[in-house]
Design an enzyme around this catalytic site. Structure first.
Site, short mmCIF file in Angstrom:
data_model
loop_
_atom_site.label_atom_id
_atom_site.label_comp_id
_atom_site.label_asym_id
_atom_site.label_seq_id
_atom_site.Cartn_x
_atom_site.Cartn_y
_atom_site.Cartn_z
N ASN A 1 -22.23 -4.40 7.41
CA ASN A 1 -21.32 -5.06 8.34
C ASN A 1 -20.02 -5.36 7.61
O ASN A 1 -20.05 -5.93 6.51
CB ASN A 1 -21.94 -6.36 8.85
CG ASN A 1 -23.22 -6.11 9.63
OD1 ASN A 1 -23.36 -5.10 10.31
ND2 ASN A 1 -24.17 -7.01 9.52
N HIS B 1 -18.71 -9.33 -7.63
CA HIS B 1 -18.26 -9.84 -6.33
C HIS B 1 -17.19 -8.94 -5.73
O HIS B 1 -16.08 -8.86 -6.23
CB HIS B 1 -17.72 -11.27 -6.45
CG HIS B 1 -17.30 -11.83 -5.13
ND1 HIS B 1 -18.16 -12.45 -4.26
CD2 HIS B 1 -16.09 -11.83 -4.50
CE1 HIS B 1 -17.51 -12.81 -3.17
NE2 HIS B 1 -16.25 -12.45 -3.28
N HIS C 1 -22.88 -6.01 0.81
CA HIS C 1 -24.34 -5.80 0.73
C HIS C 1 -24.75 -4.74 1.74
O HIS C 1 -24.11 -4.58 2.77
CB HIS C 1 -25.10 -7.11 0.98
CG HIS C 1 -24.71 -7.80 2.23
ND1 HIS C 1 -23.58 -8.61 2.31
CD2 HIS C 1 -25.26 -7.81 3.48
CE1 HIS C 1 -23.48 -9.09 3.54
NE2 HIS C 1 -24.48 -8.61 4.27
N HIS D 1 -27.87 -3.73 4.14
CA HIS D 1 -29.15 -4.11 4.75
C HIS D 1 -30.08 -2.89 4.71
O HIS D 1 -29.64 -1.78 5.01
CB HIS D 1 -28.97 -4.50 6.22
CG HIS D 1 -28.14 -5.72 6.44
ND1 HIS D 1 -28.69 -6.95 6.70
CD2 HIS D 1 -26.80 -5.91 6.44
CE1 HIS D 1 -27.72 -7.85 6.87
NE2 HIS D 1 -26.56 -7.24 6.72
N CYS E 1 -19.37 -18.37 -3.25
CA CYS E 1 -20.11 -17.26 -2.64
C CYS E 1 -21.61 -17.45 -2.84
O CYS E 1 -22.08 -17.53 -3.97
CB CYS E 1 -19.64 -15.94 -3.25
SG CYS E 1 -20.65 -14.54 -2.73
N GLY F 1 -19.92 -8.78 12.64
CA GLY F 1 -21.15 -9.51 12.31
C GLY F 1 -21.30 -9.85 10.84
O GLY F 1 -22.35 -10.35 10.43
#
Ligand code: 5GP
Ligand code: ZN
Length: 107
Positions: A84, A47, A97, A99, A5, A90
């Site tokens: 997403n 993670h 995460h 954005h 990752c 996407g």
């Protein structure tokens, strides 16, 4: 930590990525391919592949408080947040995460 990752590697310091902000739960760094004048990624240290794999309710609270904190610190008064989930929506990096996209108004 997942060995394959990219965000786990960033969190681990493998690429010397600068963190705009960090705390015990999360790190924040600039998106390598920004889609707004300020484009940050708020990323949990643990993670979790995507929102679909999220089990820890508190973690999302911490991430959103992280968004608020980093917006304040970088002078973002208005900003968009985006998550997403899944390839067809996407998602490219399968480490959860948020954005944060906006225009700097002060520093
Ligand atoms: P996703 O499409 O998974 O929601 O968003 C992944 C984001 O991570 C993309 O906007 C992409 O530009 C960014 N990204 C991918 N690899 C890297 C990297 O190695 N470093 C940084 N800073 N951003 C990355
Ligand atoms: Zn990861």
């Amino acid at each position: 930590m997942s060995n394959d990752c990219i965000f786990c590697k960033i969190i681990n310091g493998d690429f010397g990525t600068e963190f705009v902000y960090e705390n015990e739960h999360l790190v924040v760094f600039k998106d390598i391919n920004p889609k707004a004048p300020v484009h940050l990624l708020v990323v949990p240290r643990v993670h979790v592949a995507s929102l679909n794999e999220l089990e820890d309710k508190n973690l999302m609270g911490e991430l959103l408080m992280g968004v608020k904190e980093v917006a304040k610190r970088t002078g973002l008064k208005s900003y968009r947040t985006q998550i997403n989930t899944g390839k067809e929506a996407g998602q490219e990096v399968f480490h959860l995460h948020i954005h944060v996209m906006g225009k700097q108004t002060s520093v």
